[in-house]
Design a protein around this motif. Structure first.
Motif, PDB file in Angstrom:
ATOM      1  N   VAL A  66       0.793  -1.164  -0.149  1.00 23.27           N
ATOM      2  CA  VAL A  66      -0.141   0.160  -0.072  1.00 23.27           C
ATOM      3  C   VAL A  66       0.759   1.238  -0.066  1.00 23.27           C
ATOM      4  CG1 VAL A  66      -1.726   1.496   1.320  1.00 23.27           C
ATOM      5  CG2 VAL A  66      -1.740  -1.252   1.284  1.00 23.27           C
ATOM      6  N   VAL A  67       0.692   2.124  -1.051  1.00 25.14           N
ATOM      7  CA  VAL A  67       1.478   3.464  -0.918  1.00 25.14           C
ATOM      8  C   VAL A  67       0.826   4.635  -0.649  1.00 25.14           C
ATOM      9  CG1 VAL A  67       3.128   2.406  -2.710  1.00 25.14           C
ATOM     10  CG2 VAL A  67       1.081   3.605  -3.372  1.00 25.14           C
ATOM     11  N   PHE A  68      -0.600   4.416  -0.748  1.00 26.12           N
ATOM     12  CA  PHE A  68      -1.585   5.591  -0.284  1.00 26.12           C
ATOM     13  C   PHE A  68      -2.755   5.167   0.256  1.00 26.12           C
ATOM     14  CE2 PHE A  68      -4.909   8.699  -0.950  1.00 26.12           C
ATOM     15  CZ  PHE A  68      -4.403   9.493  -0.314  1.00 26.12           C
ATOM     16  N   ALA A  76      -4.969   5.227  10.770  1.00 21.96           N
ATOM     17  CA  ALA A  76      -4.733   5.211  12.186  1.00 21.96           C
ATOM     18  C   ALA A  76      -3.813   3.900  12.409  1.00 21.96           C
ATOM     19  CB  ALA A  76      -6.002   5.059  12.994  1.00 21.96           C
ATOM     20  N   LEU A  77      -4.009   2.962  11.748  1.00 23.96           N
ATOM     21  CA  LEU A  77      -3.128   1.804  11.847  1.00 23.96           C
ATOM     22  C   LEU A  77      -1.693   2.274  11.385  1.00 23.96           C
ATOM     23  CD1 LEU A  77      -5.570  -1.062  11.143  1.00 23.96           C
ATOM     24  CD2 LEU A  77      -4.702  -0.534  13.338  1.00 23.96           C
ATOM     25  N   LEU A  78      -1.714   2.673  10.038  1.00 22.86           N
ATOM     26  CA  LEU A  78      -0.274   2.843   9.223  1.00 22.86           C
ATOM     27  C   LEU A  78       0.430   4.094  10.279  1.00 22.86           C
ATOM     28  CD1 LEU A  78      -1.431   2.817   5.457  1.00 22.86           C
ATOM     29  CD2 LEU A  78      -0.206   1.061   7.018  1.00 22.86           C
ATOM     30  N   ALA A  79      -0.327   4.821  10.936  1.00 23.35           N
ATOM     31  CA  ALA A  79       0.413   5.716  11.646  1.00 23.35           C
ATOM     32  C   ALA A  79       1.602   5.242  12.675  1.00 23.35           C
ATOM     33  CB  ALA A  79      -0.690   6.612  12.597  1.00 23.35           C
ATOM     34  N   ASN A  80       1.595   4.059  12.759  1.00 19.36           N
ATOM     35  CA  ASN A  80       2.465   3.296  13.761  1.00 19.36           C
ATOM     36  C   ASN A  80       3.663   2.736  12.866  1.00 19.36           C
ATOM     37  OD1 ASN A  80       0.921   4.054  16.299  1.00 19.36           O
ATOM     38  ND2 ASN A  80      -0.258   2.262  15.826  1.00 19.36           N
ATOM     39  N   ASP A  81       3.406   2.709  11.647  1.00 18.69           N
ATOM     40  CA  ASP A  81       4.469   2.402  10.586  1.00 18.69           C
ATOM     41  C   ASP A  81       5.403   3.336  10.514  1.00 18.69           C
ATOM     42  OD1 ASP A  81       5.873   1.179   8.565  1.00 18.69           O
ATOM     43  OD2 ASP A  81       4.230  -0.345   8.177  1.00 18.69           O
ATOM     44  N   PRO A  82       6.670   3.236  10.812  1.00 17.92           N
ATOM     45  CA  PRO A  82       7.725   4.090  10.180  1.00 17.92           C
ATOM     46  C   PRO A  82       7.724   4.194   8.682  1.00 17.92           C
ATOM     47  CG  PRO A  82       8.812   2.052  11.083  1.00 17.92           C
ATOM     48  CD  PRO A  82       7.404   1.815  11.385  1.00 17.92           C
ATOM     49  N   ASN A  83       7.305   3.453   7.789  1.00 17.70           N
ATOM     50  CA  ASN A  83       7.597   3.383   6.404  1.00 17.70           C
ATOM     51  C   ASN A  83       6.614   4.546   5.996  1.00 17.70           C
ATOM     52  OD1 ASN A  83       9.349   1.438   6.084  1.00 17.70           O
ATOM     53  ND2 ASN A  83       8.061  -0.096   6.532  1.00 17.70           N
ATOM     54  N   TYR A  84       5.586   4.987   6.782  1.00 16.92           N
ATOM     55  CA  TYR A  84       4.548   5.996   6.171  1.00 16.92           C
ATOM     56  C   TYR A  84       4.765   7.269   6.681  1.00 16.92           C
ATOM     57  CZ  TYR A  84       2.469   1.971   4.222  1.00 16.92           C
ATOM     58  OH  TYR A  84       2.197   0.878   3.357  1.00 16.92           O
ATOM     59  N   VAL A  85       4.187   8.308   6.169  1.00 16.33           N
ATOM     60  CA  VAL A  85       4.162   9.695   6.641  1.00 16.33           C
ATOM     61  C   VAL A  85       2.393  10.088   6.711  1.00 16.33           C
ATOM     62  CG1 VAL A  85       4.559  12.082   6.361  1.00 16.33           C
ATOM     63  CG2 VAL A  85       6.357  10.450   5.910  1.00 16.33           C
ATOM     64  N   CYS A  90      -4.091  11.217   5.653  1.00 17.39           N
ATOM     65  CA  CYS A  90      -3.841  10.160   4.730  1.00 17.39           C
ATOM     66  C   CYS A  90      -2.549   9.667   5.079  1.00 17.39           C
ATOM     67  CB  CYS A  90      -3.860  10.723   3.254  1.00 17.39           C
ATOM     68  SG  CYS A  90      -5.482  11.156   2.839  1.00 17.39           S
ATOM     69  N   ALA A  91      -2.125   8.526   4.612  1.00 18.84           N
ATOM     70  CA  ALA A  91      -1.041   8.064   4.941  1.00 18.84           C
ATOM     71  C   ALA A  91      -0.119   7.667   3.486  1.00 18.84           C
ATOM     72  CB  ALA A  91      -1.025   6.306   5.241  1.00 18.84           C
ATOM     73  N   PHE A  92       1.093   8.436   3.383  1.00 17.80           N
ATOM     74  CA  PHE A  92       1.563   8.474   2.264  1.00 17.80           C
ATOM     75  C   PHE A  92       3.220   7.377   2.553  1.00 17.80           C
ATOM     76  CE2 PHE A  92      -0.458  12.105   2.180  1.00 17.80           C
ATOM     77  CZ  PHE A  92      -0.882  12.663   0.812  1.00 17.80           C
ATOM     78  N   ARG A  93       3.206   6.592   1.769  1.00 16.81           N
ATOM     79  CA  ARG A  93       4.303   5.512   1.961  1.00 16.81           C
ATOM     80  C   ARG A  93       5.824   6.295   1.622  1.00 16.81           C
ATOM     81  NH1 ARG A  93       5.418   0.296   3.388  1.00 16.81           N
ATOM     82  NH2 ARG A  93       7.446  -0.423   2.623  1.00 16.81           N
ATOM     83  N   LYS A  94       6.718   6.239   2.424  1.00 16.78           N
ATOM     84  CA  LYS A  94       7.860   6.961   2.423  1.00 16.78           C
ATOM     85  C   LYS A  94       8.600   6.709   1.131  1.00 16.78           C
ATOM     86  CE  LYS A  94       8.897   7.936   7.197  1.00 16.78           C
ATOM     87  NZ  LYS A  94       9.901   7.594   8.445  1.00 16.78           N
TER      88      LYS A  94
END
Length: 246
Positions: A66-68, A76-85, A90-94
């Motif tokens: 998932v890149v976006f 909210a779940l991706l907020a805990n993943d250091p690979n995302y901003v 919204c969640a943007f993959r680094k």
């Protein structure tokens, strides 16, 4: 009787000549070092650029990456993943390491607003290979229309070589692909990492979900270096196919 020890010393002129020769030698060494650095540094920098460019040409992200994402619960779940901003809800993959290094250390995810990389790989049309990359630049205030300059950007970059170290960009075009009112903001868009299309070196696909419906956008690079994105692989332009470049 103790023998006397004779003390020999260089004549003043000899000392001056020796000092002069040493000074000249040091100047020559310094001049060679400066000249070598002047020529070696650009060559080394260009070699690194070509190396990072090659990594980007061969870059491949997993198709289920998932890149976006703009769904609040998933974000909210991706907020805990250091690979995302997380930005604008919204969640943007680094940015991948390869592209960050090619950009001189500037990460797309570090921009304001951030950008999510949707596709990065070599594509070829008309016998010319270019580096194609597509980014998502909008947050939840935009739809899933994949409109260039609105919610996505796309580039077809002419390749740098040892003789031509400057990367230049082709033209950019696109069409809307969301049939259900693409101008309406969405809060449940999920986009996966784009993939080069097997058997067709000019095309690539981007899988995405809107309102629980899975769709696949198909992009392609034309012979003049422009990039287009269309729904379901339907193309209004003729694109030359030349073997497989995956």
């Amino acid at each position: 009787m103790a023998e006397s020890t004779l003390q020999y010393a260089l004549r003043p002129n000899a000392r001056r000549r020796r000092a002069f020769r040493r000074a000249v030698l040091l100047l020559i060494i310094l001049a060679v070092a400066i000249t070598s650095w002047k020529w070696a540094w650009p060559l080394a920098a260009n070699a690194m650029m070509v190396y990072h460019q090659t990594e980007c040409l061969n870059y491949s992200a997993p198709p289920d990456e998932v890149v976006f994402d703009s769904d609040p619960k998933r974000v909210a779940l991706l907020a805990n993943d250091p690979n995302y901003v997380i930005f604008g809800g919204c969640a943007f993959r680094k940015s991948p390491r390869e592209l960050t290094l090619l950009n001189g250390g500037n990460a797309l995810s570090g921009s304001t607003p951030p950008a999510a990389l949707l596709f990065l790989h070599e594509r070829r049309a008309g016998g010319v290979s270019r580096l194609v990359h597509v980014t998502r630049i909008a947050a939840a205030n935009k739809g899933a229309d994949f409109s260039i300059g609105d919610d996505v950007n796309a580039w077809a970059t002419n390749l740098a070589t040892s003789k031509c170290p400057i990367l230049s960009y082709g033209t950019i075009t696109s069409t809307d692909i969301d049939e259900n009112d693409p101008s309406t903001p969405h809060t449940n868009i999920r986009i996966y990492a784009g993939q080069p299309k097997p058997g067709n070196p000019s095309r690539f696909t981007i899988r995405y979900e809107v309102d629980g419906k899975t769709m696949v956008a198909e992009g392609f690079m034309t012979e003049d270096g422009s990039v287009d994105i269309e729904p379901d692989g339907l193309s209004t332009q003729n694109v030359m196919d030349e073997g497989t470049v995956d």
